[in-house]
Design a protein around this motif. Structure first.
Motif, short mmCIF file in Angstrom:
data_model
loop_
_atom_site.label_atom_id
_atom_site.label_comp_id
_atom_site.label_asym_id
_atom_site.label_seq_id
_atom_site.Cartn_x
_atom_site.Cartn_y
_atom_site.Cartn_z
N LYS A 191 -41.41 81.58 -5.68
CA LYS A 191 -41.81 80.18 -5.76
C LYS A 191 -43.13 80.03 -6.52
CE LYS A 191 -42.90 76.18 -2.84
NZ LYS A 191 -43.02 75.70 -1.43
N LYS A 192 -44.11 80.86 -6.18
CA LYS A 192 -45.42 80.79 -6.83
C LYS A 192 -45.33 81.20 -8.30
CE LYS A 192 -48.37 81.36 -2.78
NZ LYS A 192 -49.37 82.21 -2.07
N ALA A 193 -44.47 82.19 -8.61
CA ALA A 193 -44.31 82.63 -10.00
C ALA A 193 -43.75 81.50 -10.86
CB ALA A 193 -43.39 83.85 -10.06
N ALA A 194 -42.78 80.76 -10.32
CA ALA A 194 -42.20 79.64 -11.06
C ALA A 194 -43.23 78.55 -11.29
CB ALA A 194 -41.00 79.09 -10.29
N GLN A 195 -44.06 78.29 -10.29
CA GLN A 195 -45.09 77.27 -10.43
C GLN A 195 -46.15 77.70 -11.44
OE1 GLN A 195 -46.38 76.95 -6.36
NE2 GLN A 195 -44.81 75.43 -5.81
N ASN A 196 -46.53 78.95 -11.38
CA ASN A 196 -47.60 79.45 -12.25
C ASN A 196 -47.16 79.49 -13.71
OD1 ASN A 196 -50.32 80.30 -12.09
ND2 ASN A 196 -49.70 82.39 -12.59
N ALA A 197 -45.90 79.86 -13.94
CA ALA A 197 -45.40 79.96 -15.32
C ALA A 197 -45.40 78.61 -16.02
CB ALA A 197 -44.01 80.57 -15.33
N LYS A 198 -45.30 77.51 -15.25
CA LYS A 198 -45.28 76.18 -15.84
C LYS A 198 -46.67 75.71 -16.28
CE LYS A 198 -41.24 74.60 -13.20
NZ LYS A 198 -40.76 73.66 -12.15
N LYS A 199 -47.71 76.39 -15.79
CA LYS A 199 -49.07 75.99 -16.14
C LYS A 199 -49.36 76.29 -17.60
CE LYS A 199 -50.91 76.93 -11.49
NZ LYS A 199 -51.85 77.80 -10.72
N GLU A 200 -50.14 75.42 -18.20
CA GLU A 200 -50.60 75.69 -19.56
C GLU A 200 -51.67 76.77 -19.49
OE1 GLU A 200 -49.71 74.65 -22.60
OE2 GLU A 200 -47.99 73.68 -21.65
N GLY B 39 -40.91 82.39 -15.36
CA GLY B 39 -41.08 81.77 -14.05
C GLY B 39 -39.76 81.67 -13.34
N GLU B 40 -39.18 80.49 -13.37
CA GLU B 40 -37.89 80.28 -12.72
C GLU B 40 -36.84 81.20 -13.33
OE1 GLU B 40 -34.65 76.67 -11.97
OE2 GLU B 40 -36.63 76.24 -12.82
N LEU B 41 -36.02 81.82 -12.48
CA LEU B 41 -35.05 82.81 -12.95
C LEU B 41 -33.75 82.13 -13.37
CD1 LEU B 41 -35.62 85.64 -10.31
CD2 LEU B 41 -36.62 85.43 -12.60
N ASN B 42 -33.85 81.26 -14.38
CA ASN B 42 -32.63 80.64 -14.91
C ASN B 42 -32.17 81.40 -16.15
OD1 ASN B 42 -34.19 79.67 -17.15
ND2 ASN B 42 -34.84 77.92 -15.92
N THR B 43 -31.00 81.07 -16.66
CA THR B 43 -30.40 81.82 -17.77
C THR B 43 -31.27 81.77 -19.01
OG1 THR B 43 -28.19 81.31 -16.93
CG2 THR B 43 -28.35 82.05 -19.21
N THR B 44 -31.84 80.62 -19.32
CA THR B 44 -32.67 80.49 -20.52
C THR B 44 -33.90 81.38 -20.45
OG1 THR B 44 -31.93 78.21 -20.84
CG2 THR B 44 -33.95 78.87 -21.97
N ASN B 45 -34.60 81.32 -19.32
CA ASN B 45 -35.82 82.13 -19.18
C ASN B 45 -35.52 83.62 -19.19
OD1 ASN B 45 -37.59 80.00 -19.09
ND2 ASN B 45 -37.59 79.84 -16.84
N ILE B 46 -34.43 84.02 -18.54
CA ILE B 46 -34.09 85.44 -18.50
C ILE B 46 -33.76 85.94 -19.89
CG2 ILE B 46 -32.39 87.12 -17.67
CD1 ILE B 46 -32.28 85.46 -15.06
N ARG B 47 -32.99 85.18 -20.65
CA ARG B 47 -32.68 85.60 -22.01
C ARG B 47 -33.94 85.78 -22.85
NH1 ARG B 47 -27.56 81.59 -23.39
NH2 ARG B 47 -25.93 82.85 -22.35
N LYS B 48 -34.92 84.91 -22.62
CA LYS B 48 -36.13 84.93 -23.43
C LYS B 48 -37.08 86.05 -23.03
CE LYS B 48 -39.76 81.79 -25.08
NZ LYS B 48 -40.34 80.42 -24.98
N TYR B 49 -37.19 86.32 -21.74
CA TYR B 49 -38.24 87.24 -21.27
C TYR B 49 -37.72 88.52 -20.61
CZ TYR B 49 -41.36 83.28 -22.02
OH TYR B 49 -42.07 82.25 -22.58
N LYS B 50 -36.42 88.76 -20.62
CA LYS B 50 -35.91 89.95 -19.94
C LYS B 50 -36.36 91.22 -20.66
CE LYS B 50 -31.44 90.16 -22.35
NZ LYS B 50 -29.97 90.12 -22.19
#
Length: 472
Positions: free
Chosen positions: A356-365, A428-439
């Motif tokens: 939860k905290k990782a998803a929130q933190n990744a959204k920060k500028e 942050g959030e472990l959705n398909t788009t983020n995983i493809r980008k940062y895996k």
């Protein structure tokens, strides 16, 4: 042939005065076991030892031997026979994980979890190590009340103790004195506010404060090989020195010219060292390794009934001595338990909070001094040769290894198998788009975040150092 037998007969009748005057050779036991003291009422107990866990809360699947974890440790402790009191000791260096540059709140959250898990598996006392202070700070360590945190090595500038220098643990009429020892603090935030006492001086000072009616006195902590050997050689009334491993793990031993037994425990919490004690003389006598190991293995196995002869042998060996049988237990898959436990519930709650905290933190500028993550697809345009080479490395397959082990939602694994997890502008959030980008372990895992490069001249690649690798 007759002459040959006659010759042998004559030789055998010759007397050798040199041989007749030699004393009888001592047995191996008498040669290696210590002398006997005055007998005291027989007492038996078990000590379990861990140390230098360094923030590991569960087994990592990457090493060759994926041992350890608090759930397995909890199962192991529950499997121990309850015929004698069990004292669980931690030599310290528990709270700080690796060398990663985590935020202060993340470090403290993990440290508090580790203390809670230690309490839930039943730890009775822990010596505070230098990195434990770095992880949580003195005030928060002092506020912890679930079990004693001790150290005779750290005092305030006026000489007063910061932590209790020792603790007396009592279970079923067995009284165990534990003196806490540690290495010098290295964190610049605390170097000036903590006065350090060398182990020998700390033990001498603390021994005078111990009550007299103890069954055993041990030193517990994270001290190096040289200091442990020096303590053993000074004959300070320590039955044993229980320590984290030195440069390499050593089997239990008494150093040359030493008296106290030195018992190390491997790091990362992957093993538990158990000491099965048989105390039959005064606490000032050092522990001696038993030479009847097979009999002791039978003795602590509930399904085996010891013969009267075996009991007699152990009693004879231990009369007027303090002897110990030591076993090193790997926390392997044999201790995987399917049933729910408090330890498992605490781990699951912590992991959900981390995600939860990782998803929130990744959204920060990213702040002015920070740079966001571009991902390797943006690096490939200018560095196609390097990108192509990377695709054939294990780093490029790091996410796939999580899929194979069904660990792609485990925040204990994700940071080392992805790029920028929980960082501003990263995964942050472990959705398909983020995983493809940062895996997987991409360029920016080693070279640092590079969003805006090469347009922005202020965004530059970080040099790769040993720390770049030791993060994982």
């Amino acid at each position: 042939m007759t002459l040959f037998f006659l010759f042998l007969s004559c030789q055998s009748s010759v007397s050798d005065p040199t041989l007749e005057t030699l004393p009888e050779l001592p047995t191996k036991r008498e040669e290696s076991m210590p002398s006997r003291g005055n007998e005291t009422p027989l007492k038996e107990a078990v000590i379990t030892l861990v140390g230098e866990v360094r923030g590991e809360i569960e087994p990592c699947g990457c090493p060759t031997l994926p041992f350890g974890g608090f759930e397995r440790r909890n199962t192991f402790v529950e499997s121990l026979p309850k015929t004698h009191p069990i004292f669980q000791l931690d030599a310290g260096e528990l709270l700080l994980k690796g060398f990663s540059e985590q935020s202060r709140s993340n470090v403290e959250d993990r440290a508090e979890l580790l203390l809670r898990l230690s309490s839930e598996v039943g730890v009775d006392a822990m010596t505070v190590g230098p990195t434990d202070i770095s992880a949580l700070g003195i005030e928060k360590l002092l506020s912890f009340q679930e079990f004693p945190l001790i150290s005779a090595s750290f005092t305030n500038p006026d000489g007063s103790s910061i932590f209790p220098p020792f603790v007396v643990l009592e279970k079923d009429d067995f009284r165990l004195g534990v003196i806490g020892l540690s290495e010098r603090p290295t964190d610049p935030r605390y170097r000036d506010s903590i006065q350090y006492i060398e182990p020998e001086d700390a033990v001498r000072k603390t021994q005078s404060q111990l009550p007299k009616n103890l069954d055993l006195v041990v030193a517990l902590g994270s001290i190096d090989d040289e200091k442990a050997q020096n303590l053993s050689q000074k004959d300070l009334g320590l039955a044993a020195i229980l320590s984290t491993r030195g440069s390499t793990y050593e089997q239990p031993y008494v150093p040359s010219m030493g008296t106290s037994l030195i018992i190390e425990t491997p790091e990362r919490g992957r093993y538990v060292q158990t000491m099965n004690l048989r105390i039959n003389t005064h606490a000032q006598y050092a522990l001696a390794l038993t030479e009847l190991e097979p009999l002791w293995r039978d003795k602590i196995t509930p399904s085996i009934t010891m013969s009267a002869n075996a009991k007699s042998k152990i009693a004879k060996e231990g009369r007027g001595r303090n002897i110990v049988y030591i076993e090193l237990h790997p926390l392997n898959e044999a201790y995987d338990e399917q049933k729910k436990s408090r330890v498992g519930d605490s781990l699951e709650e912590y992991k959900k909070d981390v995600l939860k905290k990782a998803a929130q933190n990744a959204k920060k500028e990213p702040e002015d001094e920070d740079v966001g993550y571009a991902s390797s697809s943006n690096c490939a345009g200018c560095h196609s040769r390097e990108f192509a080479r990377w695709t054939f490395t294990d780093h490029a397959q790091a996410w796939q290894s999580l899929i194979l082990k069904n660990e792609q939602k485990n925040p204990e694994c994700i940071p080392c198998h992805t790029t920028g997890f929980g960082e501003p502008g990263g995964l942050g959030e472990l959705n398909t788009t983020n995983i493809r980008k940062y895996k997987s372990v991409q360029c920016e895992s080693c070279h640092g975040p590079l969003k805006g490069h090469p347009e922005s001249k202020s965004v530059k690649s970080k040099p790769i150092t040993p720390k770049s690798c030791t993060v994982c």
